[in-house]
Design a protein around this motif. Structure first.
Motif, short mmCIF file in Angstrom:
data_model
loop_
_atom_site.label_atom_id
_atom_site.label_comp_id
_atom_site.label_asym_id
_atom_site.label_seq_id
_atom_site.Cartn_x
_atom_site.Cartn_y
_atom_site.Cartn_z
N SER A 123 107.43 94.52 -5.47
CA SER A 123 108.06 93.26 -5.10
C SER A 123 107.04 92.20 -4.68
N LYS A 124 105.84 92.64 -4.32
CA LYS A 124 104.86 91.68 -3.80
C LYS A 124 103.73 91.40 -4.77
N VAL A 125 103.65 92.18 -5.85
CA VAL A 125 102.43 92.14 -6.65
C VAL A 125 102.21 90.78 -7.30
N ALA A 126 103.28 90.16 -7.79
CA ALA A 126 103.10 88.89 -8.50
C ALA A 126 102.51 87.85 -7.55
N GLU A 127 103.05 87.82 -6.34
CA GLU A 127 102.58 86.88 -5.33
C GLU A 127 101.12 87.13 -4.98
N ILE A 128 100.79 88.39 -4.78
CA ILE A 128 99.42 88.72 -4.39
C ILE A 128 98.45 88.38 -5.50
N LEU A 129 98.84 88.69 -6.75
CA LEU A 129 97.93 88.41 -7.87
C LEU A 129 97.67 86.91 -7.97
N SER A 130 98.73 86.10 -7.82
CA SER A 130 98.51 84.66 -7.96
C SER A 130 97.77 84.10 -6.76
N ALA A 131 97.90 84.75 -5.61
CA ALA A 131 97.17 84.25 -4.43
C ALA A 131 95.70 84.65 -4.49
N TYR A 132 95.41 85.75 -5.14
CA TYR A 132 94.06 86.31 -5.08
C TYR A 132 93.21 85.89 -6.26
N LEU A 133 93.84 85.74 -7.43
CA LEU A 133 93.05 85.61 -8.65
C LEU A 133 93.19 84.24 -9.28
N VAL A 134 92.15 83.84 -9.98
CA VAL A 134 92.28 82.69 -10.87
C VAL A 134 91.68 83.12 -12.21
N ARG A 135 92.47 82.96 -13.26
CA ARG A 135 92.02 83.41 -14.58
C ARG A 135 91.55 82.20 -15.36
N VAL A 136 90.29 82.20 -15.72
CA VAL A 136 89.76 81.12 -16.55
C VAL A 136 90.03 81.47 -18.01
N GLY A 137 90.60 80.52 -18.74
CA GLY A 137 90.91 80.77 -20.16
C GLY A 137 92.29 81.34 -20.37
N ASP A 138 93.16 81.14 -19.41
CA ASP A 138 94.46 81.78 -19.44
C ASP A 138 95.49 81.05 -20.29
N ASN A 139 95.29 79.74 -20.51
CA ASN A 139 96.34 78.95 -21.15
C ASN A 139 95.99 78.69 -22.61
N GLY A 140 96.67 79.39 -23.50
CA GLY A 140 96.32 79.27 -24.90
C GLY A 140 96.96 78.10 -25.61
N TYR A 141 97.87 77.38 -24.95
CA TYR A 141 98.68 76.39 -25.67
C TYR A 141 98.32 74.95 -25.34
N CYS A 142 97.75 74.69 -24.14
CA CYS A 142 97.58 73.30 -23.74
C CYS A 142 96.61 72.55 -24.65
N SER A 143 95.62 73.27 -25.19
CA SER A 143 94.65 72.57 -26.04
C SER A 143 95.26 72.21 -27.39
N LEU A 144 96.35 72.89 -27.76
CA LEU A 144 96.98 72.59 -29.05
C LEU A 144 97.99 71.46 -28.92
N ASN A 145 98.37 71.16 -27.71
CA ASN A 145 99.43 70.18 -27.48
C ASN A 145 98.81 68.82 -27.13
N PRO A 146 98.90 67.84 -28.02
CA PRO A 146 98.25 66.55 -27.75
C PRO A 146 98.86 65.80 -26.57
N ASN A 147 100.11 66.11 -26.23
CA ASN A 147 100.76 65.39 -25.14
C ASN A 147 100.57 66.07 -23.80
N PHE A 148 99.73 67.10 -23.79
CA PHE A 148 99.60 67.85 -22.54
C PHE A 148 98.92 67.02 -21.47
N LYS A 149 99.53 66.95 -20.31
CA LYS A 149 98.94 66.25 -19.16
C LYS A 149 98.56 67.30 -18.12
N GLY A 150 97.55 67.03 -17.38
CA GLY A 150 97.15 67.95 -16.32
C GLY A 150 95.91 68.73 -16.72
#
Lengths: 287, 249
Positions: A123-150
């Motif tokens: 029940s806690k793992v998702a929260e702990i993983l997002s609090a502890y880790l940052v994954r570089v290269g995780d988002n495969g779609y934003c570079s394909l989307n020309p309208n992506f902001k952020g």
């Protein structure tokens, strides 16, 4: 004593302005496969920045990524007005030319660290993983989307060394307040074709050599022994045949006198009878 | 001097031991061919299944040892040269076959489990491949990974460090290893898919399956090769004695 203390004090002075820590890869307990082909998982900067400077304000942290090259020493992450740069993955050719901003998150408070031992709790793992880790290269779609902001965090290139840096942003002024060192170069994984796996067993095991050599030798001995036994028995049979022939000739000489017969078949029958009789006698003797 | 009682006694005793261990070998190799660990597909796919060929030969030789040794006891007690010669000939043939079984079995064990490379390569080649061999091996690996709570041959990184039929179908970002590497609850649902994909040790089997496979094949080979070897070591002096007995008979 006095110069030593001054030297120490002076030595500490520049360090107090900037953190002398660097981003670290996540523990292998959390990420068995790290780095992957296109991602690198880092620990979030827990208590890295000098806590005394931070009030209750929630500071923001930017993560900058750059390919490892000679120019990393001159890489700048703030402009001349001390604002953090906002260059993207595309603008810097994936970090080849300059650092790009890969992620931005609220600085985790040094006081409320996630309890990493609780990660086994479903029940806690998702929260702990997002609090502890940052994954570089995780988002495969934003570079394909020309309208992506952020902040876009597209996959990294395989088999390439990257360096990382955390930068602390003052939320009220927007200035760069502090930064870590550039991390040691971390290389993304390389995949190799399975056809190249060498399946030759290499050195034979000792047991196999023992079994094979000993058994072959034993079979050889047995065959030799068998041949010897057969030959020996034939030879001895031949000699005993000769002996019995002599005996039968003798008995033949004797027998005609007794019975007046000269048939060879009869004599051989006679001989067998006498042999059988001898056997009976000898067995009786043994008894 | 026809058959001193000591020689006859030794021959009978030796043959009784041979016939009993022959029966044991027979039983044991039946156990091997029954393949309780169900690793046959692993050996069959790459044609290294002669561990099992050794077992089949040993079934034959184990039973033959039983029969021929019984016959040998009769031959010795009857003091019959003809029977003893037949015994020696038959025993020699069985002996050669048993040697073959022992050596074959161990040699092929060396091919398969002396290092994990062959099994790794085979797993990467066939897991998820759309052929009949692929289906068979996929079933095998799925079952082993679930039952033994292991992943890959040496560990989950086998799936990541090499290309494979599985990798062609499933890119690393989708799932770095087969989903059956994920730890599951009693209802067989993955405990946490993200944790498994990331490789958290509480949600992924980090142990490799090679230990289990190696153990299975080793125990088969021990049964066939070393037990057979021991019987052959015992049979040798008995046969030599029988040959001696044949010459003095």
């Amino acid at each position: 004593m006095c110069p030593l203390w001054t030297a120490l004090a002076l030595g500490w002075l520049p360090l107090s302005l900037a953190v002398d820590l660097e981003p670290q890869m996540a523990s292998i307990t959390f990420a068995t496969n790290n780095p992957t082909l296109t991602t690198i998982t880092l620990e979030k900067p827990f208590c890295m920045f000098n806590a005394s400077n931070l009030g209750n304000v929630s500071y923001e942290v930017n993560l900058y990524v750059m390919e490892n090259s000679g120019s990393v020493r001159y890489a700048v992450i703030k402009n001349n007005r001390s604002f953090p740069i906002n260059s993207t993955f595309q603008e810097t050719a994936g970090g080849q030319r300059a650092p790009y901003k890969a992620a931005s998150f609220i600085l985790p408070q040094c006081g409320d660290l996630p309890n990493l031992d609780e990660a086994g709790d479903v029940s806690k793992v998702a929260e702990i993983l997002s609090a502890y880790l940052v994954r570089v290269g995780d988002n495969g779609y934003c570079s394909l989307n020309p309208n992506f902001k952020g902040t876009c965090n597209p996959p990294l290139t395989r088999a390439t060394e990257y360096r990382f840096k955390y930068v602390l942003i003052n939320p009220s002024s927007g200035f760069v307040e502090d930064q870590t060192l550039w991390s040691q170069p971390i290389r993304t994984n390389q995949i190799s074709p399975y056809l190249e796996i060498d399946t030759w067993p290499g050195r034979r095991s000792g047991a196999m050599i023992v079994i094979t050599s000993i058994l072959s030798t034993l079979v050889f001995f047995l065959l030799v022994g068998f041949a010897a036994a057969v030959i020996f028995s034939f030879v001895s049979m031949g000699s005993s045949d000769l002996e019995t022939q002599h005996e039968s000739q003798i008995s033949q000489e004797v027998v005609p006198k007794a019975q007046g017969s000269s048939e060879p078949s009869y004599s051989s029958v006679n001989r067998r009878q006498s042999l059988d009789r001898a056997e009976v006698y000898s067995s009786k003797l043994q008894d | 001097e026809k058959g001193s009682p000591t020689v006859v006694g030794l021959l009978v005793l030796g043959n009784i031991i041979i016939l009993m261990s022959g029966l044991a070998l027979f039983a044991e190799t039946v156990w091997v061919t029954a393949d309780q660990y169900r690793v046959y597909p692993l050996l069959g796919v790459s044609g290294k299944d002669d561990v099992f060929a050794g077992a089949w030969i040993a079934i034959f030789t184990g039973f033959s040892f039983f029969v021929v040794a019984s016959f040998g006891i009769g031959a010795v007690l009857c003091h019959s040269r003809g029977m003893l010669l037949t015994y020696l000939l038959l025993m020699l043939i069985v002996y050669v076959f048993e040697c073959a079984s022992s050596i074959t079995s161990y040699t092929h064990r060396d091919y398969v489990v002396s290092n994990p490379a062959l099994i790794t390569k085979q797993m990467l080649t066939y897991y998820n491949a759309p052929t009949s061999q692929g289906q068979e091996l996929t079933r095998f690996w799925d079952r082993v990974m679930i039952e033994q709570q292991c992943c890959g041959t040496s560990g989950p990184l086998d799936w990541v460090n090499f290309t494979s039929a599985f990798r062609e179908a499933t890119p690393e970002v989708v799932f770095p290893w087969p989903p059956l590497c994920c730890r599951r609850d009693a209802n067989f649902n993955p405990l946490n898919e993200d944790g498994c994909r990331l490789g958290h040790q509480d949600y992924l089997f980090t142990k490799g399956c090679f230990e289990h496979i190696g153990h299975a094949i080793d125990s088969y080979t021990w049964g066939i090769s070393w037990f057979g070897f021991a019987i052959l070591m015992w049979t040798l002096p008995v046969m030599l004695l029988a040959m001696y007995y044949y010459t003095i008979l």
